[in-house]
Design a protein around this motif. Structure first.
Motif, PDB file in Angstrom:
ATOM      1  N   SER A 190       0.809  -1.225   0.000  1.00  0.00           N
ATOM      2  CA  SER A 190       0.000   0.000   0.000  1.00  0.00           C
ATOM      3  C   SER A 190       0.836   1.266   0.000  1.00  0.00           C
ATOM      4  O   SER A 190       0.291   2.366  -0.128  1.00  0.00           O
ATOM      5  CB  SER A 190      -0.919   0.013   1.229  1.00  0.00           C
ATOM      6  N   ASN A 191       2.135   1.146   0.150  1.00  0.00           N
ATOM      7  CA  ASN A 191       2.993   2.325   0.275  1.00  0.00           C
ATOM      8  C   ASN A 191       4.127   2.356  -0.735  1.00  0.00           C
ATOM      9  O   ASN A 191       5.155   2.990  -0.512  1.00  0.00           O
ATOM     10  CB  ASN A 191       3.558   2.406   1.697  1.00  0.00           C
ATOM     11  N   VAL A 192       3.927   1.663  -1.838  1.00  0.00           N
ATOM     12  CA  VAL A 192       4.949   1.607  -2.871  1.00  0.00           C
ATOM     13  C   VAL A 192       4.364   2.124  -4.176  1.00  0.00           C
ATOM     14  O   VAL A 192       3.167   1.977  -4.446  1.00  0.00           O
ATOM     15  CB  VAL A 192       5.477   0.152  -3.033  1.00  0.00           C
ATOM     16  N   ALA A 193       5.211   2.800  -4.962  1.00  0.00           N
ATOM     17  CA  ALA A 193       4.773   3.355  -6.247  1.00  0.00           C
ATOM     18  C   ALA A 193       5.870   3.158  -7.275  1.00  0.00           C
ATOM     19  O   ALA A 193       7.060   3.265  -6.963  1.00  0.00           O
ATOM     20  CB  ALA A 193       4.447   4.840  -6.104  1.00  0.00           C
ATOM     21  N   THR A 194       5.474   2.874  -8.528  1.00  0.00           N
ATOM     22  CA  THR A 194       6.432   2.580  -9.587  1.00  0.00           C
ATOM     23  C   THR A 194       6.007   3.253 -10.888  1.00  0.00           C
ATOM     24  O   THR A 194       4.812   3.371 -11.169  1.00  0.00           O
ATOM     25  CB  THR A 194       6.547   1.054  -9.819  1.00  0.00           C
ATOM     26  N   SER A 255      -0.416  16.892  -6.200  1.00  0.00           N
ATOM     27  CA  SER A 255      -1.404  17.778  -6.835  1.00  0.00           C
ATOM     28  C   SER A 255      -2.088  17.126  -8.032  1.00  0.00           C
ATOM     29  O   SER A 255      -3.113  17.624  -8.511  1.00  0.00           O
ATOM     30  CB  SER A 255      -0.726  19.075  -7.284  1.00  0.00           C
ATOM     31  N   ASP A 256      -1.502  16.016  -8.536  1.00  0.00           N
ATOM     32  CA  ASP A 256      -2.093  15.307  -9.670  1.00  0.00           C
ATOM     33  C   ASP A 256      -3.230  14.430  -9.141  1.00  0.00           C
ATOM     34  O   ASP A 256      -2.995  13.403  -8.499  1.00  0.00           O
ATOM     35  CB  ASP A 256      -1.028  14.457 -10.363  1.00  0.00           C
ATOM     36  N   SER A 257      -4.438  14.834  -9.414  1.00  0.00           N
ATOM     37  CA  SER A 257      -5.589  14.108  -8.865  1.00  0.00           C
ATOM     38  C   SER A 257      -5.671  12.674  -9.349  1.00  0.00           C
ATOM     39  O   SER A 257      -6.281  11.818  -8.704  1.00  0.00           O
ATOM     40  CB  SER A 257      -6.887  14.842  -9.213  1.00  0.00           C
ATOM     41  N   GLU A 258      -5.071  12.370 -10.499  1.00  0.00           N
ATOM     42  CA  GLU A 258      -5.114  11.018 -11.051  1.00  0.00           C
ATOM     43  C   GLU A 258      -4.015  10.123 -10.481  1.00  0.00           C
ATOM     44  O   GLU A 258      -4.152   8.912 -10.460  1.00  0.00           O
ATOM     45  CB  GLU A 258      -4.979  11.074 -12.573  1.00  0.00           C
ATOM     46  N   ARG A 259      -2.899  10.729 -10.020  1.00  0.00           N
ATOM     47  CA  ARG A 259      -1.742   9.900  -9.676  1.00  0.00           C
ATOM     48  C   ARG A 259      -1.156  10.198  -8.305  1.00  0.00           C
ATOM     49  O   ARG A 259      -0.042   9.806  -8.003  1.00  0.00           O
ATOM     50  CB  ARG A 259      -0.655  10.049 -10.750  1.00  0.00           C
ATOM     51  N   SER A 260      -1.876  10.866  -7.481  1.00  0.00           N
ATOM     52  CA  SER A 260      -1.409  11.136  -6.132  1.00  0.00           C
ATOM     53  C   SER A 260      -1.826   9.979  -5.233  1.00  0.00           C
ATOM     54  O   SER A 260      -2.846  10.030  -4.550  1.00  0.00           O
ATOM     55  CB  SER A 260      -1.996  12.457  -5.627  1.00  0.00           C
ATOM     56  N   PHE A 261      -1.013   8.911  -5.279  1.00  0.00           N
ATOM     57  CA  PHE A 261      -1.389   7.687  -4.562  1.00  0.00           C
ATOM     58  C   PHE A 261      -0.774   7.614  -3.164  1.00  0.00           C
ATOM     59  O   PHE A 261      -1.336   6.969  -2.289  1.00  0.00           O
ATOM     60  CB  PHE A 261      -0.953   6.462  -5.366  1.00  0.00           C
ATOM     61  N   LEU A 262       0.379   8.236  -2.960  1.00  0.00           N
ATOM     62  CA  LEU A 262       1.064   8.123  -1.680  1.00  0.00           C
ATOM     63  C   LEU A 262       1.136   9.491  -1.008  1.00  0.00           C
ATOM     64  O   LEU A 262       1.267  10.521  -1.683  1.00  0.00           O
ATOM     65  CB  LEU A 262       2.480   7.568  -1.878  1.00  0.00           C
ATOM     66  N   PRO A 263       1.100   9.529   0.316  1.00  0.00           N
ATOM     67  CA  PRO A 263       1.053  10.816   1.048  1.00  0.00           C
ATOM     68  C   PRO A 263       2.425  11.472   1.206  1.00  0.00           C
ATOM     69  O   PRO A 263       2.911  11.680   2.321  1.00  0.00           O
ATOM     70  CB  PRO A 263       0.468  10.403   2.397  1.00  0.00           C
ATOM     71  N   ILE A 325      11.325   2.950 -12.002  1.00  0.00           N
ATOM     72  CA  ILE A 325      11.740   3.525 -10.724  1.00  0.00           C
ATOM     73  C   ILE A 325      10.651   3.210  -9.706  1.00  0.00           C
ATOM     74  O   ILE A 325       9.468   3.493  -9.942  1.00  0.00           O
ATOM     75  CB  ILE A 325      11.926   5.054 -10.819  1.00  0.00           C
ATOM     76  N   THR A 326      11.049   2.632  -8.589  1.00  0.00           N
ATOM     77  CA  THR A 326      10.118   2.309  -7.512  1.00  0.00           C
ATOM     78  C   THR A 326      10.526   3.063  -6.260  1.00  0.00           C
ATOM     79  O   THR A 326      11.707   3.087  -5.898  1.00  0.00           O
ATOM     80  CB  THR A 326      10.105   0.806  -7.209  1.00  0.00           C
ATOM     81  N   LEU A 327       9.560   3.683  -5.599  1.00  0.00           N
ATOM     82  CA  LEU A 327       9.783   4.328  -4.309  1.00  0.00           C
ATOM     83  C   LEU A 327       8.886   3.683  -3.269  1.00  0.00           C
ATOM     84  O   LEU A 327       7.673   3.571  -3.471  1.00  0.00           O
ATOM     85  CB  LEU A 327       9.483   5.823  -4.380  1.00  0.00           C
ATOM     86  N   LEU A 328       9.478   3.242  -2.180  1.00  0.00           N
ATOM     87  CA  LEU A 328       8.716   2.784  -1.020  1.00  0.00           C
ATOM     88  C   LEU A 328       8.765   3.912   0.009  1.00  0.00           C
ATOM     89  O   LEU A 328       9.840   4.247   0.519  1.00  0.00           O
ATOM     90  CB  LEU A 328       9.320   1.506  -0.436  1.00  0.00           C
ATOM     91  N   LEU A 329       7.621   4.527   0.271  1.00  0.00           N
ATOM     92  CA  LEU A 329       7.552   5.644   1.215  1.00  0.00           C
ATOM     93  C   LEU A 329       7.555   5.087   2.639  1.00  0.00           C
ATOM     94  O   LEU A 329       6.613   4.410   3.057  1.00  0.00           O
ATOM     95  CB  LEU A 329       6.296   6.467   0.958  1.00  0.00           C
ATOM     96  N   LEU A 330       8.612   5.370   3.357  1.00  0.00           N
ATOM     97  CA  LEU A 330       8.757   4.835   4.710  1.00  0.00           C
ATOM     98  C   LEU A 330       7.818   5.547   5.678  1.00  0.00           C
ATOM     99  O   LEU A 330       7.481   6.726   5.485  1.00  0.00           O
ATOM    100  CB  LEU A 330      10.203   4.972   5.171  1.00  0.00           C
ATOM    101  N   PRO A 331       7.399   4.857   6.743  1.00  0.00           N
ATOM    102  CA  PRO A 331       6.453   5.462   7.689  1.00  0.00           C
ATOM    103  C   PRO A 331       7.124   6.535   8.542  1.00  0.00           C
ATOM    104  O   PRO A 331       8.335   6.502   8.785  1.00  0.00           O
ATOM    105  CB  PRO A 331       6.009   4.279   8.548  1.00  0.00           C
ATOM    106  N   THR A 332       6.333   7.494   8.975  1.00  0.00           N
ATOM    107  CA  THR A 332       6.804   8.498   9.918  1.00  0.00           C
ATOM    108  C   THR A 332       6.375   8.079  11.316  1.00  0.00           C
ATOM    109  O   THR A 332       5.619   7.122  11.499  1.00  0.00           O
ATOM    110  CB  THR A 332       6.221   9.878   9.582  1.00  0.00           C
ATOM    111  N   ALA A 333       6.836   8.832  12.287  1.00  0.00           N
ATOM    112  CA  ALA A 333       6.493   8.501  13.675  1.00  0.00           C
ATOM    113  C   ALA A 333       4.995   8.610  13.926  1.00  0.00           C
ATOM    114  O   ALA A 333       4.456   7.982  14.842  1.00  0.00           O
ATOM    115  CB  ALA A 333       7.256   9.423  14.624  1.00  0.00           C
TER     116      ALA A 333
END
Length: 598
Positions: A190-194, A255-263, A325-333
């Motif tokens: 749920s927190n990865v994007a490619t 800001s891209d309403s179609e592709r803003s999947f990760l916070p 290119i894949t980014l895994l967004l790491l969790p914050t506190a």
């Protein structure tokens, strides 16, 4: 751009099974169920959760290449780009059966979801006591599929699923419970994007040769791993420093309403990620290294902190010339119900025993590569030694410039010769050397008032600007020539006489011969070089014209000489004799001498 439609195989139908047999040769810990095209760990610890995956073949090393301790327990393989059927998958579930439960990880493609889901339900019907011990995770992280387009089917799966395998598999290896392994797999998914980009589509073995999908100057952004078209084409192909930011914007935009999947929070050190740069099959390691460096730099400019960087072929699309290119967004506190960032990174760093997993440093990449300053240029001779000079410094400088310009003008002809008689780079190599020498002439490093310094500078250019075999030969020769000039008797005016030039050249050739076995007639640059030096020696250095004529004749004679050394030795001899192509290296020496002495 043409499609590569030739393949190494026995038959298209046998390719998948042949490949799995080869994988089992590489990894003896695997067991192969040939009928169901399934590989699994034969010695799997039944007290640990099993991870099962699979799908169409053609994405190697995914999926079977990741079966090993610390990642996957088993993989079920379909035909190229086609999902395995439910009976294959059900057999795979049975093969990895254990006391703790199984997590099935599936790419979000309709065939995979349906067949793996059907197998799970069939297994549960046949084994009601184990129905609760099989969990199902679907991964879909391709941001090229917008929210509207994917409103029903969701996003496609790309290389991000490999991070799901690795992190969940490491937790299972540590002894995590079924719910813990399932939960962390769900969280990563749920927190990865490619995002992917390709220069061309790929060719499926056994299908008819296809025409190019893209023009020679086009690239396609958002391509899927089954030849699915992307959402945007660009022409001309942009350089990496322009392309990479475009791709990253698709991954991190809020800001891209179609592709803003990760916070993402807009950088400034607030966003921390794991970076995975994936070769889709046809990109050279040379290019991939440049891509990784460019992505790392672009993320840094955006204020995104990279904690780990991975690169290599993880999920390919056969031989597709592209990367993702894949980014895994790491969790914050403050991330709700998320595993800690330190846990995610430690699971990623845990050692994995699978052929498909690539080496990783286990540490954050540096802000800048560690570099050292370039070595200082060769120092000028000791001031106590008087510089040797030409009898006509102005003419010497003009001759050097003329020889360099002649080499540059001859580049197309020499390159053409080398495409037949060698590896095609001789003309460009000589041109690079000539251009670098001209720069040295312009800055005063090469002139006729200090011949030793000039010759040493030319040797340096040959080493640094030319490189390769010819660069080494030229550098050795000119370094030896500098030694030879210094060893000659000095005149009252410190002028180098013709006889001193001849003796120094003879000495330099002798030293060169200690490092190469090439001897005339050998169809190499030594043919005209030795002819020139021998003829010059007969006149004690006074008859340059005769020496140049001898060198030119030797270079011409290479048309009819059997190659004994150099690149030409690897070329089919009959073709060289038929086309009577002179040796390009010898032709370069001829060009230099004729222009220098003119």
């Amino acid at each position: 751009m043409s499609v590569q439609d030739k393949h190494f195989l026995n038959t298209p139908a046998s390719l998948v099974l042949d490949s799995l047999r080869g994988l089992c040769t590489i990894n003896p810990r695997l067991v192969l169920d040939e009928q169901n095209k399934t590989v699994y760990l034969g010695s799997h610890d039944r007290s640990k959760v099993a991870l099962l995956c699979g799908g169409g073949s053609g994405h190697e090393p995914a999926h079977a290449g990741f079966v090993g301790r610390g990642i996957l327990t088993g993989a079920v393989c379909g035909s190229v780009f086609a999902s395995p059927n439910a009976s294959q998958v059900r057999r795979g579930i049975e093969l990895v059966d254990n006391d703790k439960g199984t997590v099935i990880i599936v790419k979000n493609y309709t065939g995979d979801v349906l067949n793996f889901g059907l197998a799970k339900e069939q297994y549960a019907a046949l084994h009601p006591d184990k129905a609760g011990r099989v969990k199902f995770v679907i991964v879909g992280e391709d941001v090229a599929v917008g929210k509207t387009q994917g409103s029903i089917v969701g996003r496609r799966c790309l290389a991000g699923t490999i991070l799901v395998y690795k992190i969940a598999g490491a937790l299972a290896e540590r002894g995590g419970s079924l719910d813990e392994v399932y939960s962390i797999a769900e969280w990563v998914a749920s927190n990865v994007a490619t995002i992917g980009v390709g220069l061309e589509h790929c060719h499926v073995p056994g299908t008819a040769p296809s025409a190019s999908h893209l023009q020679a100057s086009e690239i396609e952004i958002g391509m899927g791993i089954h030849n699915e078209s992307g959402h945007q084409r660009l022409s001309p192909t942009p350089p990496l420093h322009e392309l990479v930011p475009l791709l990253l914007n698709l991954l991190i935009s809020t800001s891209d309403s179609e592709r803003s999947f990760l916070p993402f929070q807009g950088g400034n050190g607030k966003d921390e990620v794991v970076l995975l740069v994936n070769n889709l099959g046809g990109v050279s390691e040379l290019e991939l290294g440049a891509i990784v460096g460019e992505v790392r730099g672009a993320l840094q400019k955006k204020g995104i902190v990279v904690h780990r960087a991975l690169s290599g072929s993880f999920m390919t699309s056969l031989n597709m010339p592209g990367f993702s290119i894949t980014l895994l967004l790491l969790p914050t506190a403050t991330s709700p119900s998320a595993p800690s960032s330190s846990l995610i990174l430690s699971l990623l760093d845990d050692q994995a025993d699978a052929p498909g997993w690539k080496w990783s440093s286990g540490t954050p990449p540096p802000a800048e590569p560690k570099t050292v300053t370039a070595a200082a240029e060769i120092a000028q001779l000791d001031s106590g030694i008087a510089p040797l000079k030409s009898s006509d410094p102005v003419s010497f400088k003009a001759s050097v410039e003329k020889a360099c310009n002649a080499l540059i003008a001859a580049e197309p002809d020499i390159t053409k010769m080398d495409t037949i008689a060698g590896d095609g780079d001789c003309g460009l190599t000589l041109q690079a050397g000539a251009e670098a020498v001209l720069k040295k002439v312009a800055d005063g490093s090469i002139d006729g008032n200090n011949l030793v310094r000039a010759v040493i500078a030319i040797a340096q250019v040959a080493e640094e600007a030319m490189g390769g075999t010819s660069g080494a030969l030229y550098s050795i020769f000119f370094s030896a020539l500098a030694q030879g000039l210094q060893s000659q008797p000095k005149t009252s005016t410190n002028t180098v006489t013709p006889s001193a030039w001849s003796a120094a050249l003879t000495s330099a050739l002798s030293k060169l011969y200690t490092y190469t076995r090439a001897r005339p007639p050998s169809r190499t640059l030594v043919d005209p070089l030795e002819a020139f030096i021998e003829a010059l020696g007969k006149s004690a250095g006074s008859d340059l014209g005769a020496a140049v004529t001898a060198a030119a004749a030797a270079a011409e004679h290479t048309r009819d000489v059997a190659a004994k050394a150099g690149r030409s030795a690897y070329v089919e001899g009959e073709r060289l004799r038929k086309e009577r192509v002179p040796d390009p290296g010898a032709w370069g020496v001829k060009t230099i001498l004729e222009a220098f002495v003119d």
